[in-house]
Design a protein around this motif. Sequence first.
Motif, mmCIF file in Angstrom:
data_model
loop_
_atom_site.group_PDB
_atom_site.id
_atom_site.type_symbol
_atom_site.label_atom_id
_atom_site.label_comp_id
_atom_site.label_asym_id
_atom_site.label_seq_id
_atom_site.Cartn_x
_atom_site.Cartn_y
_atom_site.Cartn_z
ATOM 1 N N GLN A 379 0.815 -1.211 0.000
ATOM 2 C CA GLN A 379 0.000 0.000 0.000
ATOM 3 C C GLN A 379 0.852 1.266 0.000
ATOM 4 O OE1 GLN A 379 -2.192 -1.060 3.577
ATOM 5 N NE2 GLN A 379 -4.054 -1.387 2.386
ATOM 6 N N LYS A 380 2.068 1.175 0.504
ATOM 7 C CA LYS A 380 2.960 2.337 0.553
ATOM 8 C C LYS A 380 4.394 1.882 0.336
ATOM 9 C CE LYS A 380 0.230 5.243 3.713
ATOM 10 N NZ LYS A 380 0.236 5.960 5.021
ATOM 11 N N LYS A 381 5.255 2.836 -0.027
ATOM 12 C CA LYS A 381 6.677 2.566 -0.091
ATOM 13 C C LYS A 381 7.281 2.732 1.302
ATOM 14 C CE LYS A 381 7.435 4.116 -4.862
ATOM 15 N NZ LYS A 381 8.223 5.052 -5.731
ATOM 16 N N LEU A 382 8.365 2.024 1.545
ATOM 17 C CA LEU A 382 9.082 2.211 2.796
ATOM 18 C C LEU A 382 9.640 3.626 2.874
ATOM 19 C CD1 LEU A 382 11.207 -1.070 3.084
ATOM 20 C CD2 LEU A 382 9.116 -0.513 4.333
ATOM 21 N N THR A 383 9.540 4.247 4.037
ATOM 22 C CA THR A 383 10.140 5.567 4.201
ATOM 23 C C THR A 383 11.632 5.461 4.488
ATOM 24 O OG1 THR A 383 9.521 5.587 6.538
ATOM 25 C CG2 THR A 383 8.013 6.663 5.002
ATOM 26 N N SER A 384 12.101 4.274 4.907
ATOM 27 C CA SER A 384 13.531 4.094 5.151
ATOM 28 C C SER A 384 13.993 2.724 4.670
ATOM 29 C CB SER A 384 13.865 4.259 6.633
ATOM 30 O OG SER A 384 15.263 4.121 6.839
ATOM 31 N N PRO A 385 14.038 2.494 3.358
ATOM 32 C CA PRO A 385 14.554 1.225 2.846
ATOM 33 C C PRO A 385 16.014 1.052 3.226
ATOM 34 C CG PRO A 385 14.324 2.829 1.072
ATOM 35 C CD PRO A 385 13.675 3.430 2.282
ATOM 36 N N ILE A 386 16.489 -0.175 3.167
ATOM 37 C CA ILE A 386 17.796 -0.499 3.733
ATOM 38 C C ILE A 386 18.940 0.288 3.094
ATOM 39 C CG2 ILE A 386 18.136 -2.487 2.226
ATOM 40 C CD1 ILE A 386 19.297 -1.957 5.904
ATOM 41 N N LEU A 387 18.852 0.623 1.821
ATOM 42 C CA LEU A 387 19.937 1.386 1.210
ATOM 43 C C LEU A 387 20.097 2.736 1.894
ATOM 44 C CD1 LEU A 387 22.136 1.814 -0.872
ATOM 45 C CD2 LEU A 387 20.380 2.580 -2.497
ATOM 46 N N GLU A 388 18.975 3.411 2.171
ATOM 47 C CA GLU A 388 19.045 4.698 2.870
ATOM 48 C C GLU A 388 19.527 4.510 4.307
ATOM 49 O OE1 GLU A 388 18.615 7.674 1.297
ATOM 50 O OE2 GLU A 388 18.606 6.296 -0.404
ATOM 51 N N GLY A 389 19.052 3.462 4.962
ATOM 52 C CA GLY A 389 19.507 3.188 6.315
ATOM 53 C C GLY A 389 20.999 2.913 6.363
ATOM 54 N N HIS A 390 21.484 2.168 5.390
ATOM 55 C CA HIS A 390 22.917 1.853 5.332
ATOM 56 C C HIS A 390 23.762 3.113 5.144
ATOM 57 C CE1 HIS A 390 26.809 0.416 4.057
ATOM 58 N NE2 HIS A 390 26.625 0.879 2.837
ATOM 59 N N LYS A 391 23.342 3.996 4.258
ATOM 60 C CA LYS A 391 24.125 5.209 3.995
ATOM 61 C C LYS A 391 24.290 6.043 5.266
ATOM 62 C CE LYS A 391 22.676 5.650 -0.850
ATOM 63 N NZ LYS A 391 21.820 6.434 -1.790
ATOM 64 N N SER A 392 23.218 6.182 6.023
ATOM 65 C CA SER A 392 23.288 6.992 7.241
ATOM 66 C C SER A 392 24.087 6.290 8.333
ATOM 67 C CB SER A 392 21.879 7.314 7.736
ATOM 68 O OG SER A 392 21.190 8.114 6.787
ATOM 69 N N THR A 393 23.904 4.982 8.455
ATOM 70 C CA THR A 393 24.672 4.206 9.429
ATOM 71 C C THR A 393 26.159 4.275 9.111
ATOM 72 O OG1 THR A 393 22.802 2.697 9.775
ATOM 73 C CG2 THR A 393 24.978 1.906 10.429
ATOM 74 N N LEU A 394 26.483 4.196 7.827
ATOM 75 C CA LEU A 394 27.880 4.217 7.397
ATOM 76 C C LEU A 394 28.589 5.504 7.819
ATOM 77 C CD1 LEU A 394 30.312 3.174 5.789
ATOM 78 C CD2 LEU A 394 29.248 4.117 3.719
ATOM 79 N N LEU A 395 27.904 6.643 7.748
ATOM 80 C CA LEU A 395 28.541 7.907 8.134
ATOM 81 C C LEU A 395 29.002 7.868 9.587
ATOM 82 C CD1 LEU A 395 26.262 10.589 6.409
ATOM 83 C CD2 LEU A 395 28.455 9.670 5.632
ATOM 84 N N ALA A 396 28.146 7.358 10.459
ATOM 85 C CA ALA A 396 28.526 7.254 11.870
ATOM 86 C C ALA A 396 29.656 6.238 12.049
ATOM 87 C CB ALA A 396 27.310 6.867 12.705
ATOM 88 N N GLN A 397 29.608 5.149 11.314
ATOM 89 C CA GLN A 397 30.669 4.139 11.401
ATOM 90 C C GLN A 397 32.013 4.705 10.954
ATOM 91 O OE1 GLN A 397 28.688 1.234 8.989
ATOM 92 N NE2 GLN A 397 27.904 0.078 10.752
ATOM 93 N N LEU A 398 31.994 5.499 9.891
ATOM 94 C CA LEU A 398 33.230 6.134 9.434
ATOM 95 C C LEU A 398 33.769 7.079 10.504
ATOM 96 C CD1 LEU A 398 32.301 6.850 5.709
ATOM 97 C CD2 LEU A 398 34.041 5.236 6.529
#
Length: 440
Positions: A379-398
């Motif tokens: 019925q809807k698209k995900l507001t935070s699909p894993i690719l977007e989640g990964h990009k943001s997580t990666l910044l903190a990991q870096l």
Amino acid sequence: MLDRRRFLRQSALAGAGVLLAPSFLKAGSAANSTVVIGVVGTNSRGFYLAKLFAAIEGVTVGYICDVDEQVLNKTLAEIEKQTGKRPKGYRDVRKMLEEKDLDAICIATPDHWHAPATLMAVQAGKHVYVEKPCSHNPAEGEILVAAQAKYGKLIQMGNQRRSFPKVMLAMEELKNNAIGRVYFAKGWYAANRKSIGKGKPAAVPSHLDYELWQGPAIRRAYQDNLIHYNWHWFWNWGTGEALNNGTHEIDVMRWGLGVDYPTKVVSAGGRYAFQDDWETPDTQSITMEFANNTAMLWESRSCNPHPIEGSGRGVVFYGEKGTIVIPGGDDYKIYNLDNKLVKKVDTEIQQVNATNTMGMGEKLDSLHLQNFVDAIRNQKKLTSPILEGHKSTLLAQLGNISWRTGSVLNCDPSNGHILNNKNAARLWKREYAKGWEMKL
């Protein structure tokens, strides 16, 4: 359980970016079927999420999994009290994933379990809602992105501000030039955490399966100041404040700046407040630069709660014509270059203190869970699909990699990979306990 053949077909369409409009869905299809969810790791946040999922119309929390028998029994009793139905309990998520009627799982375990459990779930044909951070290290995030593409299951990260109505509106304001070109963002988190002291070797409590709790992580002896919360501050299992809380603000800043991967990352800080077993920084700044001539800064004070902009957490965007302040919840303010308040937008949804450890309140946090369920039903698209989640997580990991190695990281802006720094690149992935390696 959802009709499997129809559901696989619809999931493939969703993975390709094609979503069926609700008008095409007939009675008895995914839109009207009960979604059966299992929740993994329910001591704190997971207990809260289990209750929120159980309150969503058309959702059954059919399974609870926890390695602590006391936590498991408490959660089973609570969901039974709430719904009148007692879920089936498991200690081992691998066994739970064998359940045929299980449609999706919610993962709220310690960080070292997030990516491995997510991979196991999509390989078993289940959708996943995984709490932030989606991974313990960058390599795991990349594996999850690849796994979503390979297995066609939905993976949503729990960066719930992506589903907050007024935060979404603030992002539209930025896109619509409300403060001109946005070139810098600052995020922060401030708390009043106490010392964890010096841990002592101790016998593992009889109700805890410590071997399974460690799971994919390299084995370390049990000590009395580790479980259930202080694992956050040990690199073997946790990721520090940068990913425990910073993921939220970093995600909003990346969203507002319209950036993906950085060109440069540098971090400074330390364990300043106490001398104890805490390995990660209690005070930290992470600066990230991007190829479009923008930058962001995230800072934390885990042991000093003095607020910024009146809040213990939040984000500020600075532009050519003014400033937008989002003080941690579902509201924002716009100022012009004379620092005059020109617009104030408040939420209509009740919210709690921005640094509440459980979240921003049941109604606000439920929006992200509802989005996940709606996406399962096409019925809807995900507001935070894993690719977007990964990009943001990666910044903190870096940021953490920069801090741990004491180096400025130069990165490939196409994927965030670390350039010309072998010492830092070693932290791109982790060592696993034998037999627990993540394999697509």
